[in-house]
Design a protein around this motif. Structure first.
Motif, PDB file in Angstrom:
ATOM      1  N   UNK B 215      64.125  22.840 103.796  1.00 33.16           N
ATOM      2  CA  UNK B 215      64.516  23.850 102.803  1.00 33.16           C
ATOM      3  C   UNK B 215      65.437  23.245 101.759  1.00 33.16           C
ATOM      4  N   UNK B 216      66.281  22.282 102.165  1.00 34.55           N
ATOM      5  CA  UNK B 216      67.161  21.634 101.177  1.00 34.55           C
ATOM      6  C   UNK B 216      66.319  20.953 100.096  1.00 34.55           C
ATOM      7  N   UNK B 217      65.289  20.206 100.530  1.00 36.08           N
ATOM      8  CA  UNK B 217      64.449  19.500  99.559  1.00 36.08           C
ATOM      9  C   UNK B 217      63.682  20.493  98.687  1.00 36.08           C
ATOM     10  N   UNK B 218      63.318  21.639  99.283  1.00 36.30           N
ATOM     11  CA  UNK B 218      62.551  22.620  98.508  1.00 36.30           C
ATOM     12  C   UNK B 218      63.446  23.293  97.458  1.00 36.30           C
ATOM     13  N   UNK B 239      58.392  14.727 101.562  1.00 33.57           N
ATOM     14  CA  UNK B 239      58.680  15.946 100.800  1.00 33.57           C
ATOM     15  C   UNK B 239      59.136  17.058 101.740  1.00 33.57           C
ATOM     16  N   UNK B 240      59.405  18.204 101.141  1.00 33.87           N
ATOM     17  CA  UNK B 240      59.900  19.344 101.912  1.00 33.87           C
ATOM     18  C   UNK B 240      58.921  19.714 103.018  1.00 33.87           C
ATOM     19  N   UNK B 241      57.622  19.721 102.689  1.00 36.45           N
ATOM     20  CA  UNK B 241      56.623  20.177 103.664  1.00 36.45           C
ATOM     21  C   UNK B 241      56.629  19.317 104.926  1.00 36.45           C
ATOM     22  N   UNK B 242      56.878  18.007 104.744  1.00 34.39           N
ATOM     23  CA  UNK B 242      56.916  17.110 105.893  1.00 34.39           C
ATOM     24  C   UNK B 242      57.980  17.565 106.900  1.00 34.39           C
ATOM     25  N   UNK B 243      59.156  17.863 106.384  1.00 34.73           N
ATOM     26  CA  UNK B 243      60.250  18.263 107.273  1.00 34.73           C
ATOM     27  C   UNK B 243      60.011  19.657 107.848  1.00 34.73           C
ATOM     28  N   UNK B 244      59.475  20.563 107.024  1.00 39.60           N
ATOM     29  CA  UNK B 244      59.212  21.925 107.509  1.00 39.60           C
ATOM     30  C   UNK B 244      58.177  21.887 108.629  1.00 39.60           C
ATOM     31  N   UNK B 420      57.038  30.221 107.131  1.00 40.50           N
ATOM     32  CA  UNK B 420      57.022  31.040 105.917  1.00 40.50           C
ATOM     33  C   UNK B 420      57.228  30.161 104.686  1.00 40.50           C
ATOM     34  N   UNK B 421      58.133  29.211 104.781  1.00 41.86           N
ATOM     35  CA  UNK B 421      58.392  28.328 103.635  1.00 41.86           C
ATOM     36  C   UNK B 421      57.199  27.407 103.384  1.00 41.86           C
ATOM     37  N   UNK B 422      56.491  27.037 104.471  1.00 38.12           N
ATOM     38  CA  UNK B 422      55.301  26.199 104.319  1.00 38.12           C
ATOM     39  C   UNK B 422      54.136  26.974 103.718  1.00 38.12           C
ATOM     40  N   UNK B 423      54.183  28.309 103.871  1.00 35.98           N
ATOM     41  CA  UNK B 423      53.078  29.138 103.409  1.00 35.98           C
ATOM     42  C   UNK B 423      51.987  29.287 104.458  1.00 35.98           C
ATOM     43  N   UNK B 506      70.327  26.672  98.361  1.00 35.72           N
ATOM     44  CA  UNK B 506      70.932  26.628  97.024  1.00 35.72           C
ATOM     45  C   UNK B 506      71.301  28.030  96.560  1.00 35.72           C
ATOM     46  N   UNK B 507      71.967  28.759  97.436  1.00 28.58           N
ATOM     47  CA  UNK B 507      72.381  30.114  97.104  1.00 28.58           C
ATOM     48  C   UNK B 507      73.904  30.220  97.127  1.00 28.58           C
TER      49      UNK B 507
END
Lengths: 742, 613
Positions: B215-218, B239-244, B420-423, B506-507
């Motif tokens: 999520x940080x990378x995303x 990338x983000x997807x790899x970690x997710x 959910x973040x991966x879709x 990033x909130x």
């Protein structure tokens, strides 16, 4: 041949009530014993927790009145010390003496600490409750440390005179010494008696667990040395001494254990010279001397000041956790740990001293003067090395990291005479001493002269860096105007909600490091018309009140305010005797000598350090700023501001000059004439009065009478623990006595 | 002269003895109460004792959360205040050489460098696993705090070149952490061991830090926010997807193969208040023990007025759903609803973790009202408050309930969020993870659960609003991501996640949102317990001096401060500036002294330490 033996035995027992130390008792009873809480209920029971103190954590006097009032804490320190020296001296012929001696010493400390539960009532007639934790824990601790020392000295001395002019002494020999100590400790909780103290009385607690703990520990060292000395004088006119020591110690790694320490001195008694004889009428003795010497130091200390016997070795130790367990078994979980990295190359620290002196006795020895100047170079100081980056993961090892240079002088001048006053002898004398020194670091690897490290080259030992304060804000408006000029005051006022107000300290912005008049985003400069112009990012600056780069060259808004080491130490004695009376007075003092009180020093800061103090110093409140009384020494009252707020930032306003002059001793005596005392068979009878510490004068007295200038220090350099800032008050002692000699 | 000869006979042997002793051995004194490192690390006990410190030194033993937009103390933290309240420390600041920072890492590297001295190879792999688990754990804390950190995997010497190396990109550090945790997963025992790490704790932790990084990378997209990557990412960075993906897979493995299930306790409160950890749900916990005085401060911290007076914010309380699954914030008058009314018919966890009307503490018999002295917002958090009948627990540092470090509920939340973040999230995924938490909370299979379709069709406007919501959630899964975040905040409240969640999403601007407490419609008497009798009286001008209720003077720090002149939300932080600088505050600064000692360390963005490099 002569054999001699000397034995001594010493034993003492010291029993005392209270907590683990007198500092503990002082520190804990100095807070939370507010006058609004009685120590006892009207029904005579003790008061400790009460519903009036919500939460029940900070109870009355932290229970220290129970500790002393119920007298259940019984502590005992037993010391025994036995020492024996046997010596054999052989004189094969007149000029030669052979000496060998052996010393054995065994000493033992046996300490016992007992604490017990305390009963109290929360209010009159309430059910009894018990204070069972911390000082109220039912626990007995016994600890024994036994130390043994063996020492052997053997040496030969050859002494001879030739032609009535040359006098020679030669000594050579060796010594060996070993020392070992071993500790055994045990403690147990829940004893079946409150008055008997023995670990056999430990019984299971309410949950059925027997709670005991054991501990051990050993230390050892050995030293060995060879030495030789030659003394020569020619008609007591020219004096020469040359000596050398070759010393080894177990405290360093093989290969780094031995050090050679030579020394020599020359003396010239000018008054013995034939050409001096015309002056002998006035000058009885005039001697010039110079010397050079080296001495070794092998003692390595840990950061807490304890001796480190194996400083070149890393060790695995096994310990009990204080705050972690895995739920495996009923005792505390254990862990092992490897001691911090060390410098295996550690070796002797050398003190090299060069010194020149003069001794004068003149005017029939009535006038005496001794003067001495010296320079001492401490080479390869055993101290923590320069700071390493934190990724090292440990503090920098103790190493021979620094060189230190000290200059100093010592003077002593005296006059002693006697004359007849109304036919009786009147004797009087005056003697004064004066000394001073300064020390500078000459080697330490700190090229940026960072103030975060212990030393830097050229540093004078004892320098106090701090801020300058030029007064208190007179109004909130003035404080706000200041804050808008110095944009970032957070280093100083970070704990104040709302920033500086009237009555707060006004720090001097020494470096004015903000180059621009900036708006609140710190990114703009205002031109003459007040328009904002965006600066390139590299030039964004905030005018900050702070430490700068924390180096000597950029210390921010700090400067050297003073030195914490005493300068100009002096003392003088005045004495006379007449008609059987004798009077002597001794004064002692120091010159400028600065000290910044640590935050937990209640005696200085009062409630600025801690808000629940048991005692408020008399007249303190008059020195506290209020809107009605703005011209005071102390600022707007804010609890804890001395422990973590603006008063904790060393500054000129509260820097104390602890120079003092102390009337240390006065003795007045009268000796009854012998012709009277002999009639009743007494050789001598003298009655006297003696007073110690009769008065002192110091600038510190203006701000507090509760701290003696000689107790104005921080124990162990710790800032956070109240126990380190209390001490037994300085006492004044008055004594009357009679001396009788049969 | 004859005597002299005799003497010589004596002296010569004596000298010989002495000289004999002068061999080098005399100066050889080895320690007798400590061990030489060469002789240690020989058996399983040695390895266990040496690794025991990793638990004590690295696991946060304080059960109460850092302050955030959901949870504040009377004195706001410097993070919440931001601006000039946050400064660059000279030393320490999480980057010190001792315990709590690099000293802990050194201990782990010491063990790993010595562990092969042990002949028991099973013990070697087990304790290598323990150590590498904690090394990944340690680096995770550093990456969260500083971003890039130098990767050090050996004991350094005083002249090691690594002492002055630059920071390593977080990508490099993450790759090493994944190697470490994969080793731990493969080599730690699989049996349940609640107070010691096992394979499942390693899997759960992997899902935690991989979700963090994904999520940080995303949300801190390297293309949009290159300043967040002080040391640039390598060209082949994942990338983000790899970690997710790693996060979801680790969580799924634990959910499918692990021996854990949600707690079977009859009362949700007991999960946090009980003396002993729930071995069904807690994968790793801290053991506390009264007789050993291994204790925490959880009970006193929330009940005693001298301890910080923590309180939940109204923003958070309003995010709890109604018992029927509808949104409280969809009600027309939710903003001005008083305490008694707003607390009715809500997610049962609201009553379990706060003092709501009718609250009776575990073990107590009487109803207690919220205490404004010990809770700055009035919403008094009681999640870890122990049974009232247990002796001493109300005193400072005398609670001894075991504390969760990793529990199954978090793994469910990690799984759902990563998917959910991966879709790739499905309704089935929700039903086998977060929806189980809903059913447990409601104690009913017919609890209102998250529906993927409904959530995405009707994203919650409250959770997207400028004042109360998130700014950066978008895409087809916007609605369900918001629901998972709601669930995460509620289920893991006060367990140490909220602040770092805001950072990875990033909130940070959420920290500038209102931190108000209860709503009061003006002076007068209020019933907070629901028994029909007033519990507090808010007064102005004339002190009513009630004997049977708490009088609070309006507008006074010692009484009650409201947002409006005579009504509004409880707001004791009125006038205190809060500011979150997105160009600075996502990372902590490197201490000045450390940059002086190693000029290769670059400072984090936005932090001015006065050094010219």
């Amino acid at each position: 041949m002569r054999f001699s033996n000397n034995s001594s035995f010493f034993s003492s027992s010291y029993n005392y009530p209270g907590g683990s130390s007198i500092q503990d008792s002082f520190a804990y009873s100095s807070r939370h014993a507010l006058a609004s809480f009685p120590l006892k209920n009207p029904d005579g029971s003790w008061l400790y927790a009460t519903p009036l103190i919500t939460g029940g954590n900070y109870n009355v006097a932290n229970g220290r009145h129970l500790v002393f009032g119920q007298y259940k804490h019984r502590n005992q320190q037993l010391r025994t010390d036995f020492m024996n020296t046997s010596e054999l001296k052989i004189t094969p012929f007149k000029q030669l003496t052979l000496t060998a001696n052996y010393t054995y010493r065994i000493y033992q400390n046996r300490n016992q600490y007992r604490s017990a539960n305390f009963e109290y009532r929360s209010y009159p007639e309430a059910d009894y409750e018990y204070y069972t934790t911390d000082a109220g824990l039912d626990e007995l601790t016994e600890a024994i440390t036994t130390s043994q020392r063996h020492a052997i000295n053997t040496y030969a001395t050859y002494e001879d005179s030739f032609a009535d002019a040359h006098h020679l002494t030669v000594t050579a020999g060796m010594n060996m010494e070993s020392w070992a100590s071993k500790a055994v400790g045990a403690k147990g909780q829940n004893l079946s008696s409150e008055t008997l103290n023995d670990l056999d009385l430990v019984v299971p607690d309410a949950t059925g667990n027997v709670i005991t703990e054991v501990s051990g520990g050993q230390n050892e060292y050995a030293i060995m040395g060879f030495f030789g000395r030659i003394n020569y004088d020619y008609k007591e006119r020219y004096l020469l001494e040359i000596s050398g020591r070759y010393d080894g110690t177990s405290r360093f790694m093989p290969g780094h254990r031995w050090g050679f320490f030579p020394s020599g001195s020359l003396g010239w008694r000018i008054s013995e010279e034939p050409f001096f004889s015309p002056a002998r009428k006035y000058v009885d003795n005039l001697k010039l001397r110079v010397s050079y010497g080296r001495l070794g130091n092998q003692v390595v200390r840990t950061s807490s000041g304890a001796q480190n016997y194996y400083a070149y070795l890393r060790k695995i130790s096994i310990n009990d956790f204080e705050g972690y367990t895995f739920g495996e078994g009923t005792t505390m979980s254990k862990y092992s740990t490897l001691s911090a990295p060390v410098d295996a190359e550690l070796t002797w620290e050398t003190a090299e001293q060069i010194n020149a002196g003069i001794d004068i006795a003149a005017l029939r020895s009535r006038l005496t003067f001794t003067g001495e100047i010296y320079q001492r170079n401490t080479l390869n100081m055993l101290t923590a090395g320069p700071d390493l980056p934190a990724v090292f993961g440990a503090s920098a090892p103790q190493t021979n990291a620094a060189d230190l240079k000290t200059y100093g002088y010592e003077l002593s001048l005296g006059w002693r005479d006697q004359f007849k006053l109304f036919g009786l002898p009147f004797g009087y004398s005056v003697r004064g001493t004066l000394s001073d020194y300064r020390s500078y670091i000459t080697r330490f690897n700190n090229p940026t002269k960072s103030l975060t490290m212990a030393y830097y080259e050229g540093m004078r030992i004892g320098d106090i860096w701090g801020f300058e304060v030029d007064g208190l804000f007179e109004s909130d408006e003035q404080a706000q105007k200041y804050t808008s000029e110095v944009l970032d005051c957070s280093y100083i006022n970070g704990r104040m909600t709302g920033g500086f107000l009237a009555g707060d300290l006004r720090f001097v912005d020494q470096d004015n490091d903000g180059h621009y008049k900036l708006d609140d985003k710190n990114q703009y400069v205002l031109d003459e018309n007040g328009n904002r112009i965006l600066l390139p990012e590299s030039e964004w600056r905030v005018n900050t009140l702070g430490l700068g780069a924390n180096t000597v060259d950029n210390p921010g808004d700090r400067k050297i305010l003073g030195n914490s080491l005493p300068s100009l130490q002096y003392g003088f004695t005045l004495a006379f005797d007449y008609f059987g009376f004798d009077v002597s007075a001794f004064f002692q003092g120091t010159g400028n000598h600065y000290w910044y009180p640590a935050g937990m020093n209640y005696m200085f800061w009062g409630p600025y350090s801690y808000s629940y103090l048991s005692f408020l110093q008399r007249d303190f409140i008059e020195r506290v700023w209020t809107e009605e009384n703005p011209n005071t020494y102390f600022p707007r009252p804010r609890a804890y501001s001395a422990t973590g707020g603006e008063l904790s930032k060393v500054n000129s306003r509260y820097l104390q000059n602890v120079r003092y002059l102390r009337f240390k001793n006065l003795t007045v005596g009268y000796t009854v004439p012998q012709k009277l005392t002999r009639k009743i068979g007494l050789e001598k009878a003298r009655i006297y009065f003696s007073g110690e510490n009769l008065a002192y004068w110091s600038p510190l007295k203006k701000y507090t009478k509760y701290l003696d200038p000689e107790s104005a220090f921080t124990r162990n350099g710790s800032k956070d623990v109240a126990q380190d800032h209390v001490s037994y008050p300085w006492q004044k002692t008055l004594m009357f006595g009679i001396d009788i000699t049969f | 002269m004859k005597e002299d000869k005799k003497m010589k006979k004596l002296i010569i042997p004596a000298l010989a003895v002495i000289l004999g002793l002068t061999s080098c051995d005399w100066l050889e004194r080895t320690p007798k109460s400590t061990l030489a490192p060469e002789n240690y690390f020989r058996d399983e006990t040695d390895l266990m004792l040496f690794s025991n410190t990793f638990y004590n030194n690295n696991i946060n033993k304080e059960p109460y959360d850092e302050q955030s937009d959901h949870y504040v103390y009377l004195n706001l933290s410097t993070v919440l205040r931001g601006g000039t309240a946050r400064t660059v420390p000279n030393s320490g600041g999480g980057w010190g050489s001792g315990a709590g920072a690099w000293g802990d890492l050194r201990k782990m590297n010491t063990l790993l460098e010595n562990i092969n001295k042990c002949e028991d190879k099973a013990a070697v792999s087990k304790y290598s696993g323990v150590t590498r688990f904690f090394r990944a754990w340690w680096y995770f804390n550093m990456v969260k705090r500083f971003g890039d950190v130098p990767w050090i995997d050996k004991q350094l010497e005083t002249n090691s070149p690594e002492l002055t190396k630059a920071r390593d990109s977080r990508e490099i550090v993450m790759r090493h952490m994944i190697e470490d945790i994969d080793y731990a997963i493969a080599n730690l025992p699989a049996s349940v061991s609640t107070y010691r790490v096992n394979k499942w704790a390693a899997l759960a932790f992997k899902s935690r830090f991989c979700l963090y990084e994904g999520t940080f990378r995303k949300y801190h997209d390297p293309a949009k926010h290159p300043e967040m990557y002080v040391e640039p990412l390598p060209a082949d960075a994942h990338d983000a997807a790899y970690y997710l993906d790693l996060a979801a897979n680790a969580a799924l493995e634990l959910m499918e193969q692990g021996p854990y299930k949600l707690s079977q306790l009859d009362d949700y409160r007991k999960l946090f208040a009980n003396v002993d950890a729930d071995k069904d749900e807690f994968i790793l916990a801290i053991k506390n023990d009264q007789s050993l005085q291994v204790v925490n401060n959880s009970t006193a911290f929330t009940l005693m007025s001298t301890q910080g007076a923590p309180g939940l914010t109204r923003k958070f309380v309003a995010s709890f759903l109604m018992a029927d699954g509808s949104r409280f914030t969809d009600k027309a008058d939710w903003e001005t609803m008083g305490f008694k009314e707003e607390m009715a018919d809500r997610d049962p966890r609201l009553a379990a973790i706060t003092v709501t009307p009718g609250y009776v503490r575990l073990g107590a018999t009487e109803v207690s009202a919220p205490d404004f002295g010990s809770s700055v917002t009035g919403y008094q958090l009681v999640k870890f408050v122990m049974d009232a009948t247990l002796p001493e627990v109300d005193r400072v540092d005398k609670s001894y309930n075991d504390m969760p470090v990793i529990r199954l509920a978090e793994v469910y939340l990690n799984y759902a969020e990563a998917k959910a973040e991966l879709g790739t999230l499905t309704q089935e995924d929700l039903d086998k993870s977060v929806n189980l938490l809903r059913k447990r909370a409601w104690k009913s299979d017919s609890a209102p659960v998250i529906s993927l379709e409904d959530a995405n069709a009707h994203p919650d406007p409250y959770l997207l609003s400028a004042d109360f919501g998130y700014r950066n959630v978008s895409g087809t899964n916007q609605g369900v991501i918001l629901e998972i975040r709601r669930e995460r905040a509620i289920e893991l409240a006060d367990e140490g996640f909220r602040l770092s969640d805001l950072v990875r999403w990033r909130e940070g601007k959420c920290l500038e949102q209102p931190i108000y407490g209860m709503y009061f419609n003006g002076t007068g008497e209020y019933d907070l317990t629901g028994d029909g009798k007033a519990d507090i009286c808010i007064w102005k001008d004339d002190n009513p001096k009630h004997k049977d209720m708490v009088d609070l003077e309006l507008g006074k720090e010692t009484g009650i401060i409201l947002t409006g002149e005579d009504k509004g939300y409880v707001y004791h932080h009125k006038g205190i500036e809060r500011n979150f600088n997105e160009n600075r505050d996502y990372y902590y600064p490197i201490p000045t002294k450390e940059r002086q000692n190693n000029p290769n360390l670059k400072q984090n963005p936005g932090w001015n330490d006065g050094l010219d490099f």
